[in-house]
Design an enzyme around this catalytic site. Structure first.
Site, mmCIF file in Angstrom:
data_model
loop_
_atom_site.group_PDB
_atom_site.id
_atom_site.type_symbol
_atom_site.label_atom_id
_atom_site.label_comp_id
_atom_site.label_asym_id
_atom_site.label_seq_id
_atom_site.Cartn_x
_atom_site.Cartn_y
_atom_site.Cartn_z
ATOM 1 N N HIS A 63 0.499 4.396 1.421
ATOM 2 C CA HIS A 63 -0.405 4.987 2.419
ATOM 3 C C HIS A 63 -0.536 6.496 2.206
ATOM 4 O O HIS A 63 0.444 7.157 1.845
ATOM 5 C CB HIS A 63 0.126 4.727 3.832
ATOM 6 C CG HIS A 63 0.076 3.286 4.240
ATOM 7 N ND1 HIS A 63 -1.095 2.640 4.537
ATOM 8 C CD2 HIS A 63 1.058 2.362 4.394
ATOM 9 C CE1 HIS A 63 -0.844 1.384 4.875
ATOM 10 N NE2 HIS A 63 0.452 1.177 4.783
ATOM 11 N N CYS A 88 -0.272 -20.017 -16.181
ATOM 12 C CA CYS A 88 -1.115 -19.288 -15.217
ATOM 13 C C CYS A 88 -1.054 -17.785 -15.473
ATOM 14 O O CYS A 88 -2.066 -17.101 -15.442
ATOM 15 C CB CYS A 88 -0.673 -19.547 -13.790
ATOM 16 S SG CYS A 88 -0.663 -21.251 -13.291
ATOM 17 N N ILE A 103 0.841 -1.213 0.000
ATOM 18 C CA ILE A 103 0.000 0.000 0.000
ATOM 19 C C ILE A 103 0.874 1.261 0.000
ATOM 20 O O ILE A 103 1.858 1.344 0.735
ATOM 21 C CB ILE A 103 -0.922 0.037 1.238
ATOM 22 C CG1 ILE A 103 -1.842 -1.182 1.236
ATOM 23 C CG2 ILE A 103 -1.739 1.332 1.280
ATOM 24 C CD1 ILE A 103 -2.634 -1.352 2.519
ATOM 25 N N CYS A 125 -0.502 -22.420 -10.008
ATOM 26 C CA CYS A 125 0.267 -23.664 -9.839
ATOM 27 C C CYS A 125 1.605 -23.410 -9.163
ATOM 28 O O CYS A 125 2.346 -24.337 -8.881
ATOM 29 C CB CYS A 125 0.430 -24.394 -11.171
ATOM 30 S SG CYS A 125 1.845 -23.861 -12.141
ATOM 31 N N SER A 185 6.933 -0.036 8.514
ATOM 32 C CA SER A 185 5.807 0.550 7.789
ATOM 33 C C SER A 185 5.594 1.988 8.268
ATOM 34 O O SER A 185 5.714 2.253 9.458
ATOM 35 C CB SER A 185 4.563 -0.290 8.050
ATOM 36 O OG SER A 185 3.524 0.147 7.228
ATOM 37 N N ARG A 241 8.955 -7.119 9.297
ATOM 38 C CA ARG A 241 9.171 -5.672 9.384
ATOM 39 C C ARG A 241 10.436 -5.395 10.207
ATOM 40 O O ARG A 241 10.604 -6.023 11.258
ATOM 41 C CB ARG A 241 7.989 -4.995 10.081
ATOM 42 C CG ARG A 241 6.626 -5.263 9.456
ATOM 43 C CD ARG A 241 5.550 -4.780 10.431
ATOM 44 N NE ARG A 241 4.192 -5.004 9.989
ATOM 45 C CZ ARG A 241 3.482 -6.107 10.224
ATOM 46 N NH1 ARG A 241 4.031 -7.134 10.865
ATOM 47 N NH2 ARG A 241 2.224 -6.203 9.836
ATOM 48 N N VAL A 275 28.468 -6.862 3.441
ATOM 49 C CA VAL A 275 29.337 -6.043 4.312
ATOM 50 C C VAL A 275 29.575 -6.824 5.600
ATOM 51 O O VAL A 275 28.643 -7.253 6.274
ATOM 52 C CB VAL A 275 28.689 -4.668 4.600
ATOM 53 C CG1 VAL A 275 29.492 -3.900 5.636
ATOM 54 C CG2 VAL A 275 28.568 -3.870 3.306
ATOM 55 N N ILE A 287 13.415 1.117 9.149
ATOM 56 C CA ILE A 287 12.399 1.625 8.210
ATOM 57 C C ILE A 287 11.235 0.631 8.157
ATOM 58 O O ILE A 287 11.097 -0.163 7.234
ATOM 59 C CB ILE A 287 13.017 1.912 6.818
ATOM 60 C CG1 ILE A 287 14.253 2.814 6.957
ATOM 61 C CG2 ILE A 287 12.001 2.564 5.893
ATOM 62 C CD1 ILE A 287 14.023 4.147 7.683
HETATM 63 C C1 LIG Z 1 4.253 -7.498 6.683
HETATM 64 C C2 LIG Z 1 4.649 -6.134 6.203
HETATM 65 C C3 LIG Z 1 3.698 -5.262 5.680
HETATM 66 C C4 LIG Z 1 4.070 -3.997 5.240
HETATM 67 N N1 LIG Z 1 3.168 -3.229 4.573
HETATM 68 C C5 LIG Z 1 3.554 -2.020 4.077
HETATM 69 C C6 LIG Z 1 2.657 -1.262 3.289
HETATM 70 O O1 LIG Z 1 1.578 -1.709 2.905
HETATM 71 N N2 LIG Z 1 3.049 -0.009 2.906
HETATM 72 C C7 LIG Z 1 4.259 0.515 3.266
HETATM 73 O O2 LIG Z 1 4.515 1.660 2.951
HETATM 74 N N3 LIG Z 1 5.148 -0.229 3.960
HETATM 75 C C8 LIG Z 1 4.835 -1.490 4.344
HETATM 76 N N4 LIG Z 1 5.727 -2.268 5.024
HETATM 77 C C9 LIG Z 1 7.050 -1.727 5.329
HETATM 78 C C10 LIG Z 1 8.028 -1.855 4.173
HETATM 79 O O3 LIG Z 1 7.976 -3.121 3.564
HETATM 80 C C11 LIG Z 1 9.423 -1.607 4.723
HETATM 81 O O4 LIG Z 1 9.402 -0.393 5.441
HETATM 82 C C12 LIG Z 1 10.469 -1.486 3.639
HETATM 83 O O5 LIG Z 1 10.389 -2.560 2.738
HETATM 84 C C13 LIG Z 1 11.854 -1.461 4.278
HETATM 85 O O6 LIG Z 1 12.784 -1.321 3.245
HETATM 86 P P1 LIG Z 1 14.344 -1.333 3.557
HETATM 87 O O7 LIG Z 1 15.010 -1.038 2.277
HETATM 88 O O8 LIG Z 1 14.637 -0.472 4.727
HETATM 89 O O9 LIG Z 1 14.658 -2.826 4.040
HETATM 90 P P2 LIG Z 1 14.822 -4.173 3.199
HETATM 91 O O10 LIG Z 1 13.871 -4.274 2.092
HETATM 92 O O11 LIG Z 1 14.833 -5.282 4.197
HETATM 93 O O12 LIG Z 1 16.270 -4.021 2.555
HETATM 94 C C14 LIG Z 1 17.459 -4.179 3.306
HETATM 95 C C15 LIG Z 1 18.468 -4.891 2.420
HETATM 96 O O13 LIG Z 1 19.742 -4.907 3.069
HETATM 97 C C16 LIG Z 1 20.391 -6.109 2.727
HETATM 98 N N5 LIG Z 1 21.446 -6.373 3.700
HETATM 99 C C17 LIG Z 1 21.306 -6.691 5.002
HETATM 100 N N6 LIG Z 1 22.502 -6.872 5.577
HETATM 101 C C18 LIG Z 1 23.433 -6.644 4.619
HETATM 102 C C19 LIG Z 1 24.871 -6.693 4.606
HETATM 103 N N7 LIG Z 1 25.579 -7.015 5.698
HETATM 104 N N8 LIG Z 1 25.512 -6.423 3.443
HETATM 105 C C20 LIG Z 1 24.806 -6.105 2.312
HETATM 106 N N9 LIG Z 1 23.444 -6.072 2.280
HETATM 107 C C21 LIG Z 1 22.780 -6.324 3.421
HETATM 108 C C22 LIG Z 1 19.259 -7.128 2.768
HETATM 109 O O14 LIG Z 1 19.567 -8.308 2.048
HETATM 110 C C23 LIG Z 1 18.097 -6.343 2.162
HETATM 111 O O15 LIG Z 1 17.952 -6.562 0.779
HETATM 112 C C24 LIG Z 1 5.413 -3.570 5.420
HETATM 113 C C25 LIG Z 1 6.363 -4.458 5.919
HETATM 114 C C26 LIG Z 1 5.997 -5.753 6.244
HETATM 115 C C27 LIG Z 1 7.059 -6.732 6.618
#
Ligand SMILES: Cc1cc2nc3c(=O)[nH]c(=O)nc-3n(C[C@H](O)[C@H](O)[C@H](O)COP(=O)(O)OP(=O)(O)OC[C@H]3O[C@@H](n4cnc5c(N)ncnc54)[C@H](O)[C@@H]3O)c2cc1C
Length: 497
Positions: free
Chosen positions: A50, A410, A48, A448, A344, A317, A175, A342
């Site tokens: 939001h 599919c 979403i 599938c 939701s 999350r 890292v 980071i």
């Molecule tokens: C169940 C659920 C529902 C949600 N619904 C929503 C929604 O509807 N709307 C909304 O706005 N938000 C939603 N969120 C929140 C949103 O998904 C997250 O806030 C967002 O995806 C976080 O992004 P990020 O890049 O911080 O983390 P991530 O996507 O986790 O990216 C972090 C990356 O760092 C990498 N990494 C970790 N350690 C290392 C390392 N040592 N070296 C190199 N790479 C590394 C990982 O592999 C990963 O790819 C939801 C989250 C969840 C789980």
């Protein structure tokens, strides 16, 4: 000399930062431990965008600001980068008088945050917007600005666009340590060697606390909070026209019903706090799934039969202490920036977070953020055969017969699309794996779940990547399918054992 900037983590936050920073005269490196971008929290969420009426700016000023701005920026970005989005609007349903007070609370919050078009409505108006709402709904808060996005496609698009604008992608690069000297960041230790950089931006999702600790900043922990889902098959009815959910609690926005951008009904998530050491725990449970079903029945008039569920899955999350985003440039070590916790609405907020990070670099790290010439905001998405008209399909097949070979029944995905995905994966420097094909083409996403097309797609990967069939993997080293000649596999095991 250009300053070099490493972004640790190729999730939605890291990829959005890479795209924004690729506008400037900097040497950008995106570092991701997995074979592809977007496989952390970003791949499994409610998808979403939001509007921002559920964020209390008095408690979470950054979340509120980034959510409202992010919703606005995504409209532009989705167009520029050809990302699938829809804008169905959202209904927050109240089932009793207590719920009514909650609607008024969120209306006020939304108005304070500058969310446009919010309106409390009665049962008759709700029914016009969403016929599948339960009879016991007494009122709803209507938020027309709410949208839906394909989260993994958004992440891929950002990475592709950043790469087109000169950002270097380092997939399969983890890292392992951060070198600091004289109060300054010196570089990163990775599984592929040392990388000298001036600035490191930690966007490592669930693992951001560990990365921060490597830089000597260990004053927070990131806790996984699990969310489970039901995803229904393409033909499962009834779907919902709007994003629908009940009044939220303090901890969670609650169970949602959405019809994804791809046209599938999805119900979820749960909100289950796990221990710090359970950052890979993505199993679904009977208890969690029953919770979703029971809650969805409270606000939906009818649900598809359970045998129309095509997939149950869970995401995690990255939950920071007190739910507060940790976005900071540090004086010591100079050059280290946290974009941590980071949770939701991080998917929504990512574009605005990225712009904020660019400002932080200018204001707190005194970097000269000179815009470079010829920055290209545009990126074209994958051809999706199933979305074309009959005449467009015919035209494409005449030009390239591989588009006449449907490999995934599919989702009607063709060999031509799989080959195009492989070319894009190669260009990004990502791993050519079954999952990287799946997230680009949607093959194996259907009813599938790949049982029909998996071996066909593996054969195309084997042919195009020039690797033996048994070496084709689900998501990189250690996840090889082992499809193929059993004798080859036995010989390999013997050699290794
Ligand atoms: C169940 C659920 C529902 C949600 N619904 C929503 C929604 O509807 N709307 C909304 O706005 N938000 C939603 N969120 C929140 C949103 O998904 C997250 O806030 C967002 O995806 C976080 O992004 P990020 O890049 O911080 O983390 P991530 O996507 O986790 O990216 C972090 C990356 O760092 C990498 N990494 C970790 N350690 C290392 C390392 N040592 N070296 C190199 N790479 C590394 C990982 O592999 C990963 O790819 C939801 C989250 C969840 C789980």
């Amino acid at each position: 000399m250009k300053k070099s900037v490493a972004i640790i983590g190729g999730g939605i936050a890291g990829c959005a930062i890479a795209r924004v920073l690729s506008k400037y005269d900097l040497d950008i490196h995106l570092i991701e431990k997995e074979a592809d971008v977007g496989w952390g929290a970003t791949k499994a969420n409610t998808s979403i965008i939001h509007p921002g009426h559920e964020e209390d700016a008095a408690i979470h000023p950054l979340r509120a600001k980034f959510c409202v701005e992010g919703n606005r920026i995504w409209r532009k970005w989705a167009e520029e980068m050809d990302i699938p989005v829809s804008w169905p609007g959202e209904l927050m349903i109240a089932l009793d008088d207590g719920g009514m007070e909650t609607l008024e609370h969120y209306l006020k919050l939304g108005e304070k945050n500058g969310v446009e078009g919010l309106e409390i409505m009665g049962r008759e108006e709700i029914k016009k917007l969403e016929p599948n709402v339960n009879e016991n709904a007494i009122a709803a808060l209507w938020a027309p600005a709410a949208g839906l996005i394909e989260p993994w496609e958004a992440c891929i698009a950002l990475a592709e666009n950043a790469a087109d604008n000169g950002a270097k992608m380092h997939l399969n690069t983890e890292v392992k340590g951060i070198a600091v000297g004289d109060g300054k960041l010196r570089g990163l230790e990775t599984n592929r060697g040392f990388m000298k950089v001036d600035v490191a931006i930690n966007a490592a999702g669930l693992f951001a606390d560990e990365i921060s600790g490597m830089a000597g900043i260990d004053d927070f922990k990131i806790c996984p909070r699990k969310g489970q889902y039901y995803l229904f098959s393409d033909d499962a009815m009834p779907k919902v026209k709007r994003i629908v959910h009940m009044t939220p609690t303090e901890k969670t926005k609650g169970v949602y019903a959405v019809t994804t951008v791809e046209g599938n009904l999805m119900l979820g998530p749960t909100a289950e706090d796990l221990d710090f050491d359970e950052k890979e725990e993505r199993s679904t449970t009977e208890e969690g799934l029953d919770y979703i079903w029971e809650n969805a029945r409270k606000f939906l008039a009818s649900l598809p039969p359970r045998n129309k569920v095509s997939k149950m899955f869970a995401g995690l999350r990255p939950e920071p202490p007190d739910g507060k985003y940790i976005i900071r440039a540090y004086e010591s070590p100079w050059g280290f920036v946290n974009v941590a916790g980071i949770r939701s609405p991080g998917l929504t907020a990512a574009p605005s977070i990225a712009e904020y990070v660019a400002k932080l670099m200018e204001e707190k790290l005194d970097l000269r953020m000179a815009e470079k010439e010829g920055w290209n905001p545009f990126r074209k998405g994958m051809k999706r055969f199933s979305r074309l008209s009959d005449s467009e399909k015919q035209h494409l097949i005449n030009r390239n017969p591989q588009y006449g070979n449907v490999v995934c029944m599919c989702k009607e995905v063709t060999e031509g699309e799989v080959v195009e995905a492989i070319e894009r994966i190669r260009k990004l420097g990502a791993g050519i794996t079954m999952d990287s094909i799946k997230f680009r083409t949607l093959a194996m996403f259907g009813e599938c779940q790949g049982s029909f097309c998996r071996s066909r797609i593996a054969s195309i990967i084997s042919r195009e990547a020039g690797i033996p069939l048994w070496q084709v993997s689900l998501k990189g080293d250690g996840t090889e399918y082992g499809i193929g000649d059993i004798k080859v596999l036995q010989r390999r095991e013997k050699d290794e054992g």
